[in-house]
Design a protein around this motif. Structure first.
Motif, mmCIF file in Angstrom:
data_model
loop_
_atom_site.group_PDB
_atom_site.id
_atom_site.type_symbol
_atom_site.label_atom_id
_atom_site.label_comp_id
_atom_site.label_asym_id
_atom_site.label_seq_id
_atom_site.Cartn_x
_atom_site.Cartn_y
_atom_site.Cartn_z
ATOM 1 N N VAL A 160 14.770 -7.870 -6.198
ATOM 2 C CA VAL A 160 14.631 -8.640 -5.001
ATOM 3 C C VAL A 160 13.122 -8.902 -5.035
ATOM 4 O O VAL A 160 13.016 -10.348 -4.610
ATOM 5 N N ARG A 161 12.285 -8.488 -5.543
ATOM 6 C CA ARG A 161 10.722 -8.666 -5.613
ATOM 7 C C ARG A 161 10.592 -10.220 -6.489
ATOM 8 O O ARG A 161 9.956 -10.883 -6.131
ATOM 9 N N ASP A 180 21.387 -3.112 0.486
ATOM 10 C CA ASP A 180 21.788 -3.902 1.857
ATOM 11 C C ASP A 180 20.690 -4.777 2.191
ATOM 12 O O ASP A 180 20.922 -6.220 2.466
ATOM 13 N N LEU A 181 19.279 -4.435 1.831
ATOM 14 C CA LEU A 181 18.359 -5.695 1.744
ATOM 15 C C LEU A 181 18.559 -6.881 0.893
ATOM 16 O O LEU A 181 18.444 -7.825 1.376
ATOM 17 N N THR A 194 27.800 -2.220 -2.054
ATOM 18 C CA THR A 194 28.098 -3.824 -2.428
ATOM 19 C C THR A 194 29.008 -4.612 -1.587
ATOM 20 O O THR A 194 29.630 -3.782 -0.543
ATOM 21 N N GLU A 195 28.774 -5.735 -1.673
ATOM 22 C CA GLU A 195 29.740 -6.556 -0.538
ATOM 23 C C GLU A 195 31.054 -6.716 -1.131
ATOM 24 O O GLU A 195 31.971 -6.922 -0.209
ATOM 25 N N ARG A 237 21.419 -7.834 -0.299
ATOM 26 C CA ARG A 237 22.351 -8.565 0.425
ATOM 27 C C ARG A 237 21.755 -9.711 1.655
ATOM 28 O O ARG A 237 21.860 -10.701 1.731
ATOM 29 N N ARG A 238 20.897 -8.835 2.521
ATOM 30 C CA ARG A 238 20.345 -9.629 3.614
ATOM 31 C C ARG A 238 19.583 -10.636 3.180
ATOM 32 O O ARG A 238 19.140 -11.839 3.724
ATOM 33 N N ARG A 239 18.775 -10.511 2.062
ATOM 34 C CA ARG A 239 17.843 -11.560 1.289
ATOM 35 C C ARG A 239 18.671 -12.640 0.326
ATOM 36 O O ARG A 239 17.830 -13.116 -0.795
ATOM 37 N N LEU A 292 14.816 -3.178 -6.115
ATOM 38 C CA LEU A 292 13.729 -3.553 -5.238
ATOM 39 C C LEU A 292 12.805 -4.814 -6.430
ATOM 40 O O LEU A 292 12.348 -5.623 -6.106
ATOM 41 N N LYS A 317 20.047 1.407 1.235
ATOM 42 C CA LYS A 317 19.431 0.535 2.030
ATOM 43 C C LYS A 317 18.747 -0.627 1.374
ATOM 44 O O LYS A 317 18.525 -1.958 1.748
ATOM 45 N N PRO A 360 31.576 -9.656 7.375
ATOM 46 C CA PRO A 360 30.460 -8.819 6.878
ATOM 47 C C PRO A 360 30.961 -7.366 6.221
ATOM 48 O O PRO A 360 30.169 -6.955 5.572
#
Lengths: 239, 298
Positions: A67-68, A107-108, A136-137, A110-112, A64, A104, A212
């Motif tokens: 991401v932030r 996943d967040l 991971t992807e 990756r979506r960002r 997090l 989660k 995906p």
């Protein structure tokens, strides 16, 4: 410093050269480094730790933060664990929920638009693999690393199949036998990285798969898991 | 006239679907006649099931379209193998195409099927990623937990990746089974024979009080149906703010209950007045306790 932490520190030096900003504070690994001219966030574990609720949340917090604070920066997840922690307290606290939260967060990310690549350094076991590399992807392993669901002796006890017979089956069934080669064949790992590790990681961070979740396709192509893609497609089509 | 209560825990996978959905609306995908059974079990001399232990399809619930999957706890402990997992993944991905009012997962599973361990484990990851994808598309995923196996192993991680969870009074949700903990860490760590301890650690009431599940219902298919209907078209946010809020909640939990060694300690700390009575309460009485605590905390 433990032997495991020292090996992880050597891996990080090999990847990022001297003076990188990734700290090994066993059992956690975190920091930022540059690779091929780009900034990379590094998060992970060492010492073949058991993933309990506290470790899962610490890792989730690191994700997090990335991401932030550094939107879009690629994340390299260093995977080294002995599976989920087996203790009454962790179950009491809902270790499954804490691990789900960690996945989660990945996943967040990756979506960002963060690239999230996993690297199994020494060991990944069952729920510990699901908590980390599997979220991971693309997840790779180093040569000599081990991935498994359960040791043969325990599997023999639980399934009632004699251990000798199990070891025989391990040799022919990638769906059953432990080891990175089997996980590569079923699509659970993208591949084993050998040679110039820096270059290989840089390639992995560059490679974008439009699928995906390419694991079923890889399992089919590599002949290790031949039913999953077809059955999932059939159900998705409503047949 | 009050309809006859049908036990959820005792029902088969198909019985649960039939009781949950509007009568006569279920259409199965990849059913037993498709004969997609496990390709791995015959090599071990083990019997297969033509649905590989999971029923998936579509139907209507309260008049609204849903996708539904139901694990058959009677076949190899509801365990997830290659085909079983692929059916659930395909079902969830269909949610991206048809955008139902919800994808409903009736879970009754010990986790990965060890006889095809690697394929089952990766299948768990595929199911979970599909849950996140369909959620990101705004379709809620609802997990229902009851039955003989509870919800363990990778399936417990999948369950907590969903929007909503409803559990029966006898439902259990945890990653590691008591027997595994005892076998590896010893009886001093966890006495798997102590059923009351298992229940206080992993049972539905503890999970509800802890905030790991959203509803606890009596053991009846009708009660599950009503709970699921309440969450149709009700996705939960999955953005940074929501995930950060969840993070703060979980961190606070681990700090607050750091010294607890038993569910009773947690419930006492939460302010339950007579924690020792919690195990004896029926669903209505238990939910009244939860409601009064939530009222107090507001």
């Amino acid at each position: 410093m433990s032997d495991g932490a020292a090996r992880t520190a050597r891996l990080l030096d090999e990847l990022f050269g001297a003076g990188h900003g990734v700290a090994v504070d066993a059992p956690l690994v975190r920091g930022h480094a540059t690779l091929g001219g780009r900034d990379v966030a590094v998060i992970g574990t060492t010492d073949q730790v058991h993933i309990g609720a506290r470790i899962a949340l610490a890792l989730a917090g690191h994700v997090l933060d990335v991401v932030r604070d550094t939107p879009g920066r690629p994340i390299l997840l260093i995977v080294d664990n002995s599976g989920q922690r087996l203790s009454l307290w962790d179950e009491l606290m809902g270790n499954n929920g804490c691990i789900a939260h960690l996945t989660k967060c990945l996943d967040l990310a990756r979506r960002r638009e963060h690239r999230v690549v996993g690297l199994v350094h020494e060991l990944a076991v069952s729920g510990g693999f699901m908590a980390t590399g599997m979220a991971t992807e693309a997840c790779y392993a180093l040569p000599g690393a081990e991935v498994r669901v359960m040791a043969a002796s325990a599997m023999s006890r639980v399934t009632g199949i004699a251990e000798e017979r199990l070891r025989e089956l391990f040799r022919t069934s990638p769906a059953l036998g432990p080891g990175v080669d089997n996980f590569v064949r079923i699509g659970g790992l993208h591949g084993v990285l050998d040679g110039d590790l820096r270059a290989r990681i840089a390639e992995a961070l560059d490679h974008v798969d439009p699928d995906p979740d390419p694991r079923r396709r890889l399992g089919t192509e590599r002949g290790g898991r031949t039913h999953a893609a077809e059955v999932a497609a059939m159900v998705r089509a409503g047949h | 006239m009050r309809p006859v209560r049908r036990s959820y825990d005792e029902a088969t996978a198909r019985g649960r679907i039939d009781g949950l959905l509007d009568a006569g609306t279920f259409r199965e995908f990849c059913g037993p006649t498709a004969r997609r059974s496990s390709p791995h079990l015959p090599a071990l001399g083990l019997p297969v099931s033509f649905d590989d232990g999971v029923v998936v399809g579509e139907g209507r619930l309260d008049g609204r379209p849903v996708l539904i999957g139901s694990q058959e706890g009677g076949f190899m402990g509801g365990s997830v193998g290659e085909v079983h997992g692929a059916k659930l993944t395909g079902l969830l991905e269909r949610g991206l195409d048809v955008e139902p009012a919800a994808v409903v997962l009736l879970l009754d599973s010990g986790g990965v099927r060890l006889q095809e361990a690697n394929a089952g484990l990766i299948a768990m990851g595929e199911i979970q990623r599909a849950v996140f994808r369909v959620r990101a598309a705004g379709v809620p995923v609802i997990a229902a937990i009851g039955g003989r196996n509870g919800c363990y192993g990778g399936m417990s991680i999948v369950a907590r990746s969903c929007d909503w969870i409803v559990v029966s009074e006898q439902g259990r949700l945890s990653i590691s089974g008591p027997e595994v903990i005892e076998a590896v860490e010893g009886i001093e760590e966890f006495d798997a024979q102590d059923r009351a301890l298992v229940w206080r650690t992993m049972g539905g009431k503890h999970r509800r009080l802890l905030g790991e599940v959203d509803a606890l219902v009596e053991n009846s298919i009708e009660a599950f149906r009503m709970a699921v209907i309440g969450w149709l078209e009700q996705p939960r946010p999955l953005d940074l703010a929501a995930v950060e809020a969840e993070h703060a909640r979980l961190e606070a939990r681990l700090r607050r209950f750091a010294e607890c060694r038993d569910g009773l300690d947690v419930w006492r700390d939460l302010g339950v007045e007579r924690p020792e009575e919690i195990p004896e309460l029926d669903a209505d009485a238990f939910n009244a306790v939860v409601a009064s605590m939530e009222e107090r905390d507001r």
